[in-house]
Design a protein around this motif. Sequence first.
Motif, short mmCIF file in Angstrom:
data_model
loop_
_atom_site.label_atom_id
_atom_site.label_comp_id
_atom_site.label_asym_id
_atom_site.label_seq_id
_atom_site.Cartn_x
_atom_site.Cartn_y
_atom_site.Cartn_z
N CYS A 168 2.49 -5.61 0.52
CA CYS A 168 3.44 -4.58 1.09
C CYS A 168 2.56 -3.65 2.01
O CYS A 168 1.54 -3.22 1.67
CB CYS A 168 4.25 -3.88 0.15
SG CYS A 168 5.38 -4.74 -0.76
N GLY A 169 3.24 -2.94 3.04
CA GLY A 169 2.46 -1.88 3.73
C GLY A 169 1.64 -2.01 4.93
O GLY A 169 1.01 -1.16 5.35
N SER A 170 1.58 -3.23 5.42
CA SER A 170 0.81 -3.37 6.66
C SER A 170 1.64 -2.50 7.71
O SER A 170 2.85 -2.31 7.78
CB SER A 170 0.65 -4.92 6.90
OG SER A 170 1.93 -5.55 7.30
N GLU B 54 -3.10 3.81 7.72
CA GLU B 54 -2.84 2.41 7.47
C GLU B 54 -3.83 1.73 6.46
O GLU B 54 -3.54 1.13 5.60
CB GLU B 54 -2.80 1.77 8.64
CG GLU B 54 -2.43 0.06 8.55
CD GLU B 54 -1.32 -0.13 7.71
OE1 GLU B 54 -1.30 -1.11 6.89
OE2 GLU B 54 -0.41 0.77 7.77
N LYS B 55 -5.25 2.38 6.68
CA LYS B 55 -6.24 1.95 5.48
C LYS B 55 -5.56 2.42 4.16
O LYS B 55 -5.99 1.61 3.29
CB LYS B 55 -7.56 2.33 6.00
CG LYS B 55 -7.98 1.85 7.19
CD LYS B 55 -9.42 2.41 7.59
CE LYS B 55 -10.17 2.01 9.00
NZ LYS B 55 -11.06 2.59 9.32
N LYS B 56 -5.29 3.86 4.07
CA LYS B 56 -5.14 4.42 3.00
C LYS B 56 -3.76 3.46 2.17
O LYS B 56 -3.64 3.18 0.97
CB LYS B 56 -4.69 5.72 2.96
CG LYS B 56 -6.11 6.61 3.09
CD LYS B 56 -5.38 8.00 3.36
CE LYS B 56 -6.69 8.73 3.54
NZ LYS B 56 -6.20 10.25 3.65
N ARG B 57 -2.87 3.19 3.11
CA ARG B 57 -1.54 2.73 2.69
C ARG B 57 -1.88 1.05 2.14
O ARG B 57 -1.48 0.54 1.22
CB ARG B 57 -0.52 2.52 3.89
CG ARG B 57 0.74 2.10 3.56
CD ARG B 57 1.66 2.13 4.57
NE ARG B 57 1.85 3.66 5.17
CZ ARG B 57 1.57 4.19 6.36
NH1 ARG B 57 1.06 3.58 7.15
NH2 ARG B 57 1.87 5.39 6.39
N ALA C 82 -1.01 0.02 -1.38
CA ALA C 82 -0.04 -1.35 -1.62
C ALA C 82 -0.82 -2.52 -2.47
O ALA C 82 -0.35 -3.05 -3.41
CB ALA C 82 0.30 -1.96 -0.32
N ALA C 83 -2.06 -2.51 -2.46
CA ALA C 83 -2.91 -3.43 -3.32
C ALA C 83 -3.03 -3.14 -4.82
O ALA C 83 -2.81 -3.90 -5.66
CB ALA C 83 -4.30 -3.46 -2.60
N VAL C 84 -2.76 -1.77 -4.92
CA VAL C 84 -2.75 -1.18 -6.40
C VAL C 84 -1.27 -1.47 -7.01
O VAL C 84 -0.94 -1.95 -8.05
CB VAL C 84 -3.19 0.09 -6.35
CG1 VAL C 84 -2.95 0.67 -7.82
CG2 VAL C 84 -4.48 0.46 -6.16
N LYS C 85 -0.22 -1.10 -6.36
CA LYS C 85 1.21 -1.26 -6.36
C LYS C 85 1.73 -0.47 -7.59
O LYS C 85 2.31 0.53 -7.38
CB LYS C 85 1.80 -2.85 -6.72
CG LYS C 85 1.49 -3.55 -5.67
CD LYS C 85 2.20 -4.72 -5.82
CE LYS C 85 2.03 -5.93 -4.60
NZ LYS C 85 2.76 -7.11 -4.89
N VAL C 86 1.42 -0.47 -8.88
CA VAL C 86 1.55 0.37 -9.95
C VAL C 86 0.55 0.48 -10.67
O VAL C 86 -0.46 -0.10 -11.04
CB VAL C 86 2.76 -0.26 -10.77
CG1 VAL C 86 4.07 -0.34 -10.18
CG2 VAL C 86 2.32 -1.57 -11.20
N PRO C 87 0.25 1.55 -11.68
CA PRO C 87 -0.86 2.10 -12.31
C PRO C 87 -1.13 0.92 -13.67
O PRO C 87 -0.29 0.22 -13.94
CB PRO C 87 -0.48 3.27 -13.01
CG PRO C 87 1.03 3.37 -12.83
CD PRO C 87 1.57 2.42 -11.76
N SER C 88 -2.30 1.20 -14.19
CA SER C 88 -2.37 0.49 -15.44
C SER C 88 -1.70 0.86 -16.56
O SER C 88 -1.06 2.07 -16.34
CB SER C 88 -3.80 0.55 -15.69
OG SER C 88 -4.54 1.86 -15.85
N GLY C 89 -1.95 0.80 -17.77
CA GLY C 89 -0.84 1.13 -18.88
C GLY C 89 0.35 0.78 -18.99
O GLY C 89 0.53 -0.62 -18.86
N PRO C 90 1.40 1.39 -18.76
CA PRO C 90 2.63 0.84 -19.16
C PRO C 90 3.18 -0.40 -18.07
O PRO C 90 3.94 -1.23 -18.30
CB PRO C 90 3.84 1.87 -18.75
CG PRO C 90 2.91 3.28 -19.08
CD PRO C 90 1.40 2.55 -18.43
#
Length: 502
Positions: free
Chosen positions: A22-24, A349-352, A356-364
């Motif tokens: 997502c996010g390109s 766009e680089k930051k985005r 997008a590659a991370v999507k959601v955090p670790s943990g839950p």
Amino acid sequence: MELTVLNETQSASSGGCSSSGCGSTDDQLSHLPDDIKQKVHNHPCYSEEAHHYFARMHVAVAPACNIQCHYCNRKYDCANESRPGVVSELLTPDQAVMKTKAVAANIPQMTVLGIAGPGDPLANPERTFETFRRLSQEAPDIKLCVSTNGLALPDAVEELAKHNIDHVTITINCVDPEIGAQIYPWIYWNNRRIRGKKGAKILIEQQQKGLEMLVARGILVKVNSVMIPGVNDQHLKEVSRIVKQKGAFLHNVMPLISEAEHGTFYGVMGQRGPSNEELMDLQDECSGDMNMMRHCRQCRADAVGLLGEDRGDEFTLDKIAEMDIDYEAAMKKRAVIHQGIAEELAEKEKKRAALAAVKVPSGPAADNTHFRPVLMAVATSGGGMINQHFGHATEFLIYEASSNGVRFISHRKVDQYCIGNDTCGEKESALSGSIRALSGCEVVLCSKIGFEPWGLLEEAGIQPNGEHAMEPIEEAVMAVYEEMIATGRLDEAKPENAQISA
């Protein structure tokens, strides 16, 4: 910028995330050839990303119209109404050119000049095309656009192409004459007024013919449709399918503006407009067949500035007459500023992409649990940043955060809460109206907020958040969503006022 989110029933072909994530840059544009992307990357009405940075203006040179719509009432000198068909000054082509150059010199982010009324530009061909001819010669760095009901479009396509008009918007509310007869009481065609179903059939045929002719010439077409509950709301899915099939690039489903004080037939007869939830649901249903425009502000026919603002009062004819404009110097300044914006967008766009590659955090979320999406409201004055005080906002941008990313949903207009020395009752009314407008949202992000609205928002189940002031919107929205996951807030039952889009 629309960071598109996939749910289990969506596919990349429906405007969702591609295999690259997502996010390109502007997913609504990512499938287009490079030459088309170049046409729209700085067009605030065609690119959701661009509308944070680039301004537009409309010049009101076209007073006459060749159809009557039940939702339209053209008004002059009506400064308090912000909707299509309303203007304060009707301009000659000479005045329009003078005003355009003045605005472009003073608002260097302005990239687009459009003729959209107050009637239909192609029902006023001499005034419209003289304006375009002059501007293409004297202000060649400005994109030229036209918005039309389509009745006279087939006869105008060659002239549009000759003047290098490569963006055209057609308002298409139906493809069924039975439905059209409920929207259009008459058209004026071949020197005759034609009513009812017969008139609607002619209009529909001309619109479709014009659309096909524009696409054949490589002219980019956006289709506007007014959502009228009980009339064409369900039918618009078929409209979306057909116009995409014929080559339209973008579909803008807009809510009917039906307040009685505007004096339209629908308003007087009590025809309601759609709720925020109804509009969002229909846009989502149509998006499977067509890229959706969700950031439209249904601008006045003399609008000036960024979408969501109107600086027309700064550029009345009497004020322009006192300006000393060196447009050649202004073009050089504009080029520098536009390059700076392009570099900023490239960095975003680089930051985005990393986000997008991370999507959601670790943990839950580490076990790939799918958390429900959350709507968040954002107060912004532009630039894609959270940079506005809650009480200064006249609109909020609505974003949806989910386990897959962030996407722009819509905007919602409100009355400004901080209104100087106005009475307490007016302030209370504006504040309660803002809270009602944010129904369905669970968070509101702003640069600052007072104690009173903070408490009332919490009572309404909306959490105020001023911790991300001056941060990029998408990054902040995702950060808040991640915090909600990490603290277990999304494990709780969905609040009663929360709305989840399809």
